[in-house]
Design an enzyme around this catalytic site. Structure first.
Site, PDB file in Angstrom:
ATOM      1  N   ASP A 160      39.235  31.284  30.948  1.00  0.00           N
ATOM      2  CA  ASP A 160      40.487  31.235  31.949  1.00  0.00           C
ATOM      3  C   ASP A 160      41.643  30.360  31.740  1.00  0.00           C
ATOM      4  O   ASP A 160      41.169  29.217  31.416  1.00  0.00           O
ATOM      5  CB  ASP A 160      40.317  31.496  33.353  1.00  0.00           C
ATOM      6  CG  ASP A 160      41.012  32.269  34.396  1.00  0.00           C
ATOM      7  OD1 ASP A 160      40.504  33.150  34.819  1.00  0.00           O
ATOM      8  OD2 ASP A 160      42.044  31.602  34.669  1.00  0.00           O
ATOM      9  N   CYS A 207      43.849  47.435  43.859  1.00  0.00           N
ATOM     10  CA  CYS A 207      43.915  48.397  42.982  1.00  0.00           C
ATOM     11  C   CYS A 207      44.560  49.700  43.464  1.00  0.00           C
ATOM     12  O   CYS A 207      45.533  50.048  42.716  1.00  0.00           O
ATOM     13  CB  CYS A 207      42.386  48.800  42.798  1.00  0.00           C
ATOM     14  SG  CYS A 207      41.557  47.372  41.864  1.00  0.00           S
TER      15      CYS A 207
HETATM   16  P1  NAD Z   1      42.444  38.673  39.137  1.00  0.00           P
HETATM   17  O1  NAD Z   1      43.863  38.515  39.248  1.00  0.00           O
HETATM   18  O2  NAD Z   1      41.589  38.500  40.181  1.00  0.00           O
HETATM   19  O3  NAD Z   1      42.115  37.912  37.826  1.00  0.00           O
HETATM   20  C1  NAD Z   1      42.654  37.825  36.666  1.00  0.00           C
HETATM   21  C2  NAD Z   1      42.408  36.442  36.017  1.00  0.00           C
HETATM   22  O4  NAD Z   1      43.107  36.209  34.701  1.00  0.00           O
HETATM   23  C3  NAD Z   1      42.796  35.214  36.687  1.00  0.00           C
HETATM   24  O5  NAD Z   1      41.719  34.212  37.142  1.00  0.00           O
HETATM   25  C4  NAD Z   1      44.008  34.504  35.510  1.00  0.00           C
HETATM   26  O6  NAD Z   1      43.973  33.200  35.872  1.00  0.00           O
HETATM   27  C5  NAD Z   1      43.218  34.913  34.401  1.00  0.00           C
HETATM   28  N1  NAD Z   1      44.184  35.037  33.213  1.00  0.00           N
HETATM   29  C6  NAD Z   1      45.420  35.359  33.181  1.00  0.00           C
HETATM   30  N2  NAD Z   1      46.022  35.096  31.989  1.00  0.00           N
HETATM   31  C7  NAD Z   1      44.801  34.899  31.331  1.00  0.00           C
HETATM   32  C8  NAD Z   1      44.613  34.420  29.834  1.00  0.00           C
HETATM   33  N3  NAD Z   1      45.756  34.621  28.872  1.00  0.00           N
HETATM   34  N4  NAD Z   1      43.558  34.125  29.334  1.00  0.00           N
HETATM   35  C9  NAD Z   1      42.455  34.112  30.256  1.00  0.00           C
HETATM   36  N5  NAD Z   1      42.548  34.280  31.568  1.00  0.00           N
HETATM   37  C10 NAD Z   1      43.864  34.731  31.953  1.00  0.00           C
HETATM   38  O7  NAD Z   1      42.326  40.228  38.756  1.00  0.00           O
HETATM   39  P2  NAD Z   1      41.385  41.302  38.921  1.00  0.00           P
HETATM   40  O8  NAD Z   1      41.175  41.730  40.429  1.00  0.00           O
HETATM   41  O9  NAD Z   1      39.899  40.672  38.358  1.00  0.00           O
HETATM   42  O10 NAD Z   1      41.678  42.451  38.257  1.00  0.00           O
HETATM   43  C11 NAD Z   1      41.867  42.392  36.609  1.00  0.00           C
HETATM   44  C12 NAD Z   1      42.061  44.038  36.109  1.00  0.00           C
HETATM   45  O11 NAD Z   1      40.946  44.921  36.503  1.00  0.00           O
HETATM   46  C13 NAD Z   1      43.122  44.409  36.733  1.00  0.00           C
HETATM   47  O12 NAD Z   1      43.865  45.483  35.702  1.00  0.00           O
HETATM   48  C14 NAD Z   1      42.889  45.415  37.920  1.00  0.00           C
HETATM   49  O13 NAD Z   1      43.750  46.522  38.062  1.00  0.00           O
HETATM   50  C15 NAD Z   1      41.071  45.927  37.377  1.00  0.00           C
HETATM   51  N6  NAD Z   1      40.458  46.309  38.329  1.00  0.00           N
HETATM   52  C16 NAD Z   1      40.136  45.562  39.439  1.00  0.00           C
HETATM   53  C17 NAD Z   1      39.327  45.755  40.490  1.00  0.00           C
HETATM   54  C18 NAD Z   1      39.118  45.142  41.495  1.00  0.00           C
HETATM   55  O14 NAD Z   1      38.442  45.204  42.611  1.00  0.00           O
HETATM   56  N7  NAD Z   1      39.601  43.804  41.793  1.00  0.00           N
HETATM   57  C19 NAD Z   1      38.445  46.769  40.193  1.00  0.00           C
HETATM   58  C20 NAD Z   1      38.574  47.562  39.041  1.00  0.00           C
HETATM   59  C21 NAD Z   1      39.766  47.388  38.152  1.00  0.00           C
END
Ligand code: NAD
Length: 473
Positions: free
Chosen positions: A31, A272
């Protein structure tokens, strides 16, 4: 077992990384957020998810799970890199793919051996093709072959593996998923992903990359549509004197409909459904197609979120100077996530109209405080309390936005006992109408009749008071 790197340690990336380690893979979670990485190294989860911290500590101690901000080493050594960074909504409704692009470029500039790149983030159909092209655009090329940064020829391929976990039950949903979707364009990629997931012992649906990308949007948008449909029917129930909970119960026995996602309420939120409905609508528009059903889901949801506020505004002369109990801030129980939570639509309206809010949320209050610090805001004020009773004590009106257990545990007579006026607007239909009616709470919910409208003493009571007065004269 494989060496896996996971880019992004949010709800999707961290849970995936921890669960890969749990089944025996060697995992490094990457991260850019140093604070998060340092918390995780100390065994502290930066997000609230049941069972996550225990598995983090167990697998870290077993040496199968590491955390770093140094992507170079993690990507260089990995057999597979899973991308779980955010794809937030842009003002025009499209998905922001800049985080994905950054990771893709970092991968291209560091890897040194054959590597499968797996996109877990939710991305519009066709994105994985572009990610693959983008990686090749930045991979070293000697005029004949693509190489790693050490000059040796390498093979890189992108696969789609959308995530279906629900926040609040993310670990369980990952370890015991109903299905795993993989979208690949070669046997090599398909076989490797199958092997990575083999220890989970979960049915795998293997399709093309574009179909996998579409399965994710089609599934999420279908659920959003189901919620909006029930909310639409609930609003009609109120007008025609039917009860949405009885209607949902009757519908739920039909296997073609299913029994889940039939609860009416104040609309869906979270990271989402809101963005994924808008992104699919946008994608359709880009192809000259109007996705009417998804548009309807979005429109109904937008209206639904402030339904209770509008009802209460009609019922009260003003919110100015009223003590307003707000129970629940997160978009659903079991998570600290506030993204698109109905509380975020309602609290500013209440503050603008002079309400003195006393807010309770067992997990989400700290996150909410960052946006709305305690004290005077706009024409009102906000105070955070750590139990429900303190929010309700002397309140003129109460709004329920999240069905946390602590809130469900409040009994109807406690609203009557603790509040100055027992006037309750429940966006989650927590209570049976009868209990509220018998207790004398004026209870407004979604798609059901109003209970026990508070008013001045009724005619009979006035008569008997009059009689009592006469006998004492
Ligand atoms: P989030 O915002 O909670 O986490 C994203 C993470 O990525 C953050 O910790 C950020 O610091 C990190 N990040 C950003 N740029 C980076 C890089 N270059 N290298 C490494 N880390 C980096 O996101 P999330 O809720 O986990 O969602 C992620 C994806 O999954 C989205 O596309 C979302 O639509 C999808 N998704 C989410 C859920 C959910 O319930 N939250 C469920 C299914 C799918």
């Amino acid at each position: 077992m494989y060496k896996i790197a996971v880019a992004g340690t949010g709800y999707v990336g961290l849970v995936a990384g921890v669960c890969f380690a749990e089944v025996g893979h060697q995992v490094t979670c990457v991260d850019i957020d140093e604070n998060k990485v340092s918390m995780m190294e100390q065994g502290i989860s930066p997000i609230y998810e049941a069972g996550l911290e225990e598995l983090m500590q167990k697998n870290f101690a077993a040496g199968r799970l590491n955390y770093t901000t140094d992507y170079t080493r993690a990507y260089k050594e990995a057999d597979a890199i899973f991308i779980g960074v955010g794809t937030p909504e842009q003002p025009d409704g499209s998905a922001n793919l800049s985080y994905i692009a950054t990771v893709a470029r970092q991968i291209a500039e560091t890897i040194e051996k054959d590597c499968l790149i797996v996109v877990k983030s939710t991305v519009p159909v066709g994105t994985n093709d572009k990610v693959e092209q983008f990686i090749y655009d930045f991979l070293p090329y000697d005029g004949e072959k693509y190489t790693g940064n050490d000059g040796k020829e390498i093979r890189v391929e992108v696969a789609s593996n959308p995530e279906f976990l629900a926040q609040g039950t993310a670990v369980r949903d990952t370890l015991h998923a109903e299905r795993i979707i993989i979208g690949t364009e070669s046997k090599w990629a398909e076989e490797m992903l199958m092997k990575i997931y083999e220890p989970f012992n979960i049915p795998i649906v293997s399709v093309s990359r574009r179909s996998a990308e579409m399965i994710k949007y089609a599934s999420n948008d279908f659920l959003a549509l189901k919620i909006s449909y029930m909310n639409d029917i609930a609003n009609l129930c109120e007008l025609v004197g039917a009860d949405i909970q009885d209607v949902a119960l009757g519908m739920s026995f039909d296997e073609r409909i299913g029994s889940k996602f039939l609860n009416a309420g104040i609309g869906y939120g979270g990271s989402c459904f809101p963005k994924d409905t808008k992104a699919l609508k946008y994608l359709a528009e880009q192809h000259g197609y109007e996705l009417k059903t998804v548009k309807a889901a979005i429109d109904v949801n937008t209206e639904q979120k402030t339904m209770l506020y509008r009802k209460a505004s009609k019922r009260l002369i003003t919110f100015n100077g009223l003590k307003v109990a707000v129970l629940g801030l997160t978009f659903k129980p079991g998570t600290d996530d506030l993204r698109e939570a109905p509380s975020l639509d309602n609290v500013p309206l209440l503050l603008d109209h002079g309400a003195d809010i006393f807010a309770f949320d067992p997990v989400g209050a700290d996150n909410f405080k960052r946006r709305y610090p305690e004290g005077k805001i706009s024409n009102g004020s906000i105070t955070y309390v750590d139990d429900v009773k303190n929010a309700l004590d002397g309140a003129n009106v109460c709004f329920i936005f999240t069905e946390w257990d602590e809130i469900k545990a409040v009994k109807p007579d406690e609203y009557k006992k603790w509040m100055r006026t027992p006037l309750v607007y429940d966006g989650r239909n927590i209570y049976e109408l009868q209990g509220m009616r018998e207790t004398g709470v004026e209870y407004h919910s979604i798609g059901r009749s109003i209970c026990a409208r508070l008013s001045k003493p009724n005619a009979k009571e006035i008569d008997s008071n009059e009689a009592r007065l006469q006998t004492t004269r």
